[in-house]
Design a protein around this motif. Structure first.
Motif, PDB file in Angstrom:
ATOM      1  N   ARG A  36      20.006 -15.980  -9.364  1.00  0.00           N
ATOM      2  CA  ARG A  36      20.961 -15.957 -10.466  1.00  0.00           C
ATOM      3  C   ARG A  36      21.320 -17.416 -10.728  1.00  0.00           C
ATOM      4  O   ARG A  36      21.450 -18.196  -9.785  1.00  0.00           O
ATOM      5  CB  ARG A  36      22.207 -15.156 -10.091  1.00  0.00           C
ATOM      6  CG  ARG A  36      21.921 -13.695  -9.768  1.00  0.00           C
ATOM      7  CD  ARG A  36      23.194 -12.955  -9.398  1.00  0.00           C
ATOM      8  NE  ARG A  36      23.720 -13.444  -8.125  1.00  0.00           N
ATOM      9  CZ  ARG A  36      23.486 -12.866  -6.951  1.00  0.00           C
ATOM     10  NH1 ARG A  36      22.731 -11.779  -6.892  1.00  0.00           N
ATOM     11  NH2 ARG A  36      24.005 -13.366  -5.842  1.00  0.00           N
ATOM     12  N   VAL A  37      21.483 -17.782 -11.988  1.00  0.00           N
ATOM     13  CA  VAL A  37      21.617 -19.196 -12.334  1.00  0.00           C
ATOM     14  C   VAL A  37      22.850 -19.425 -13.197  1.00  0.00           C
ATOM     15  O   VAL A  37      23.101 -18.686 -14.150  1.00  0.00           O
ATOM     16  CB  VAL A  37      20.354 -19.682 -13.083  1.00  0.00           C
ATOM     17  CG1 VAL A  37      20.574 -21.062 -13.678  1.00  0.00           C
ATOM     18  CG2 VAL A  37      19.158 -19.703 -12.136  1.00  0.00           C
ATOM     19  N   VAL A  38      23.592 -20.461 -12.833  1.00  0.00           N
ATOM     20  CA  VAL A  38      24.733 -20.916 -13.636  1.00  0.00           C
ATOM     21  C   VAL A  38      24.395 -22.299 -14.161  1.00  0.00           C
ATOM     22  O   VAL A  38      24.026 -23.193 -13.393  1.00  0.00           O
ATOM     23  CB  VAL A  38      26.022 -20.996 -12.799  1.00  0.00           C
ATOM     24  CG1 VAL A  38      27.206 -21.395 -13.677  1.00  0.00           C
ATOM     25  CG2 VAL A  38      26.282 -19.678 -12.080  1.00  0.00           C
ATOM     26  N   ILE A  39      24.504 -22.482 -15.475  1.00  0.00           N
ATOM     27  CA  ILE A  39      24.273 -23.799 -16.068  1.00  0.00           C
ATOM     28  C   ILE A  39      25.536 -24.256 -16.783  1.00  0.00           C
ATOM     29  O   ILE A  39      26.327 -23.448 -17.258  1.00  0.00           O
ATOM     30  CB  ILE A  39      23.079 -23.814 -17.045  1.00  0.00           C
ATOM     31  CG1 ILE A  39      23.308 -22.858 -18.221  1.00  0.00           C
ATOM     32  CG2 ILE A  39      21.781 -23.495 -16.327  1.00  0.00           C
ATOM     33  CD1 ILE A  39      22.269 -22.984 -19.331  1.00  0.00           C
ATOM     34  N   THR A  40      25.704 -25.559 -16.832  1.00  0.00           N
ATOM     35  CA  THR A  40      26.857 -26.122 -17.538  1.00  0.00           C
ATOM     36  C   THR A  40      26.388 -27.162 -18.547  1.00  0.00           C
ATOM     37  O   THR A  40      25.280 -27.694 -18.452  1.00  0.00           O
ATOM     38  CB  THR A  40      27.846 -26.798 -16.572  1.00  0.00           C
ATOM     39  OG1 THR A  40      27.277 -28.036 -16.095  1.00  0.00           O
ATOM     40  CG2 THR A  40      28.165 -25.895 -15.389  1.00  0.00           C
ATOM     41  N   ARG A  59      21.328 -12.480 -15.382  1.00  0.00           N
ATOM     42  CA  ARG A  59      21.177 -13.396 -14.244  1.00  0.00           C
ATOM     43  C   ARG A  59      21.519 -14.830 -14.618  1.00  0.00           C
ATOM     44  O   ARG A  59      21.493 -15.724 -13.766  1.00  0.00           O
ATOM     45  CB  ARG A  59      19.752 -13.340 -13.683  1.00  0.00           C
ATOM     46  CG  ARG A  59      19.454 -12.070 -12.902  1.00  0.00           C
ATOM     47  CD  ARG A  59      18.242 -12.244 -11.999  1.00  0.00           C
ATOM     48  NE  ARG A  59      17.014 -12.434 -12.750  1.00  0.00           N
ATOM     49  CZ  ARG A  59      16.119 -13.377 -12.489  1.00  0.00           C
ATOM     50  NH1 ARG A  59      16.314 -14.240 -11.520  1.00  0.00           N
ATOM     51  NH2 ARG A  59      15.023 -13.464 -13.213  1.00  0.00           N
ATOM     52  N   VAL A  60      21.869 -15.065 -15.889  1.00  0.00           N
ATOM     53  CA  VAL A  60      22.215 -16.410 -16.342  1.00  0.00           C
ATOM     54  C   VAL A  60      23.656 -16.436 -16.839  1.00  0.00           C
ATOM     55  O   VAL A  60      24.063 -15.597 -17.636  1.00  0.00           O
ATOM     56  CB  VAL A  60      21.279 -16.885 -17.470  1.00  0.00           C
ATOM     57  CG1 VAL A  60      21.712 -18.256 -17.988  1.00  0.00           C
ATOM     58  CG2 VAL A  60      19.836 -16.950 -16.979  1.00  0.00           C
ATOM     59  N   LEU A  61      24.408 -17.392 -16.344  1.00  0.00           N
ATOM     60  CA  LEU A  61      25.772 -17.636 -16.814  1.00  0.00           C
ATOM     61  C   LEU A  61      25.846 -19.069 -17.317  1.00  0.00           C
ATOM     62  O   LEU A  61      25.469 -20.004 -16.587  1.00  0.00           O
ATOM     63  CB  LEU A  61      26.778 -17.436 -15.678  1.00  0.00           C
ATOM     64  CG  LEU A  61      28.228 -17.862 -15.957  1.00  0.00           C
ATOM     65  CD1 LEU A  61      28.842 -17.011 -17.064  1.00  0.00           C
ATOM     66  CD2 LEU A  61      29.063 -17.787 -14.685  1.00  0.00           C
ATOM     67  N   ALA A  62      26.315 -19.256 -18.547  1.00  0.00           N
ATOM     68  CA  ALA A  62      26.479 -20.591 -19.120  1.00  0.00           C
ATOM     69  C   ALA A  62      27.973 -20.876 -19.266  1.00  0.00           C
ATOM     70  O   ALA A  62      28.710 -20.060 -19.834  1.00  0.00           O
ATOM     71  CB  ALA A  62      25.786 -20.681 -20.473  1.00  0.00           C
ATOM     72  N   VAL A  63      28.406 -22.014 -18.764  1.00  0.00           N
ATOM     73  CA  VAL A  63      29.823 -22.380 -18.805  1.00  0.00           C
ATOM     74  C   VAL A  63      29.953 -23.739 -19.473  1.00  0.00           C
ATOM     75  O   VAL A  63      29.392 -24.734 -19.001  1.00  0.00           O
ATOM     76  CB  VAL A  63      30.427 -22.441 -17.384  1.00  0.00           C
ATOM     77  CG1 VAL A  63      31.901 -22.826 -17.465  1.00  0.00           C
ATOM     78  CG2 VAL A  63      30.249 -21.108 -16.667  1.00  0.00           C
ATOM     79  N   ARG A  64      30.689 -23.771 -20.585  1.00  0.00           N
ATOM     80  CA  ARG A  64      30.886 -25.042 -21.270  1.00  0.00           C
ATOM     81  C   ARG A  64      31.975 -25.835 -20.563  1.00  0.00           C
ATOM     82  O   ARG A  64      33.021 -25.310 -20.187  1.00  0.00           O
ATOM     83  CB  ARG A  64      31.286 -24.818 -22.731  1.00  0.00           C
ATOM     84  CG  ARG A  64      31.286 -26.109 -23.564  1.00  0.00           C
ATOM     85  CD  ARG A  64      31.777 -25.861 -24.970  1.00  0.00           C
ATOM     86  NE  ARG A  64      33.196 -25.580 -24.987  1.00  0.00           N
ATOM     87  CZ  ARG A  64      34.168 -26.492 -24.913  1.00  0.00           C
ATOM     88  NH1 ARG A  64      33.848 -27.786 -24.785  1.00  0.00           N
ATOM     89  NH2 ARG A  64      35.427 -26.148 -24.941  1.00  0.00           N
ATOM     90  N   GLY A  65      31.716 -27.111 -20.367  1.00  0.00           N
ATOM     91  CA  GLY A  65      32.718 -27.959 -19.747  1.00  0.00           C
ATOM     92  C   GLY A  65      32.182 -29.348 -19.496  1.00  0.00           C
ATOM     93  O   GLY A  65      30.978 -29.602 -19.548  1.00  0.00           O
ATOM     94  N   ASP A  66      33.092 -30.261 -19.211  1.00  0.00           N
ATOM     95  CA  ASP A  66      32.775 -31.661 -18.931  1.00  0.00           C
ATOM     96  C   ASP A  66      32.789 -31.864 -17.426  1.00  0.00           C
ATOM     97  O   ASP A  66      33.819 -31.648 -16.765  1.00  0.00           O
ATOM     98  CB  ASP A  66      33.811 -32.552 -19.607  1.00  0.00           C
ATOM     99  CG  ASP A  66      33.499 -34.032 -19.511  1.00  0.00           C
ATOM    100  OD1 ASP A  66      32.644 -34.413 -18.676  1.00  0.00           O
ATOM    101  OD2 ASP A  66      34.109 -34.812 -20.264  1.00  0.00           O
TER     102      ASP A  66
END
Length: 256
Positions: A36-40, A59-66
């Motif tokens: 499972r993959v988290v990208i920012t 299986r993919v979570l994208a989180v916007r942030g600095d």
């Protein structure tokens, strides 16, 4: 031939700066190997495009942030915990390039680079550490420039040397939990950042310094990151893996 297709089944990997280049390639590699993959990323449009390209469903979570903002990293950790509950791998990849003579470095540029390249990596690890399982792995993206002096790279190289040093100190500090910490030092890797930093007319001269006779690819780096994060590297700790085609260690044969 070893089958790596299931090395990360049931595991969760975080990749900061995962919308393009090495980060996106690493996300794809971990996903292909069962994780499972988290990208920012800072740009929601690029995040959405990366999620579509990865095509990993839930299986993919994208989180916007600095990555340089500890408050955004708190939100990232909360989002990961809510969705997946844990982390097995952290690839602290987010970073920016900046090249100029030391006399041209402004205080604003110094702060920008150290905030993203050093502070961001430091607090990415700190904020996600409570989610990282015992015997997990951290990989930090450094640079070949910490191994070999390059004119015009004083600030950039210093930030990369700082995060490389974290692989030593964190390996010692996190050893009791069985967490391994290593860094990778990519050479000239063809990414959007590479093309923004090095003009097309300079490419021939640059590649001539590489013993392998070519630029690296994001996939070259992704493979190395996956190795360091896997059980195959269970006894590799506090190290730096240079992925540069021989740029640092070998003198390219330029005799025609």
């Amino acid at each position: 031939m070893t089958n790596h297709s299931a090395r990360f089944d049931g595991k969760t990997a975080l990749i900061t700066g995962g919308t393009s280049g090495m980060g996106l390639a690493a996300a794809r590699r971990f996903l292909d190997e069962g994780a499972r993959v988290v990208i920012t990323g800072r740009d929601q449009v690029r995040l959405d495009a990366a999620v579509k390209e990865l095509d990993g469903g839930d299986r993919v979570l994208a989180v916007r942030g600095d990555a340089a903002d500890p408050a955004d990293l708190d939100a990232l950790a909360a989002g990961v915990e809510d969705r997946f509950g844990r982390l097995d791998v952290v690839f602290a990849n987010a970073g920016v390039a900046s090249f100029q003579p030391i006399g041209d470095v402004t205080e604003a540029e110094f702060d920008r680079l150290t905030d993203i390249n050093f502070k961001g990596v430091f607090f990415t690890v700190q904020k996600t550490l409570p989610l990282l399982v015992d015997h997990g792995a951290i990989v930090i993206n450094a640079s070949w420039t910490l191994h070999r002096g390059m004119s015009g790279a004083t600030l950039y190289s210093a930030t990369k040397a700082a995060v490389h040093n974290l692989s030593h100190t964190l390996a010692a500090e996190l050893g009791p939990r069985g967490i391994r910490v290593n860094s990778v030092s990519p050479g000239y890797i063809e990414t959007p950042m590479f093309h923004a930093a090095i003009p097309e007319e300079d490419h021939e001269d640059v590649v001539a310094a590489v013993a392998a006779g070519r630029f690296g690819t994001s996939e070259d780096v992704a493979g190395a990151v996956a190795f360091l994060a896997s059980d195959e590297a269970a006894y590799v700790n506090g190290q730096d893996l240079i992925i540069d085609g021989g740029l640092v260690a070998a003198i390219a044969d330029q005799i025609v």
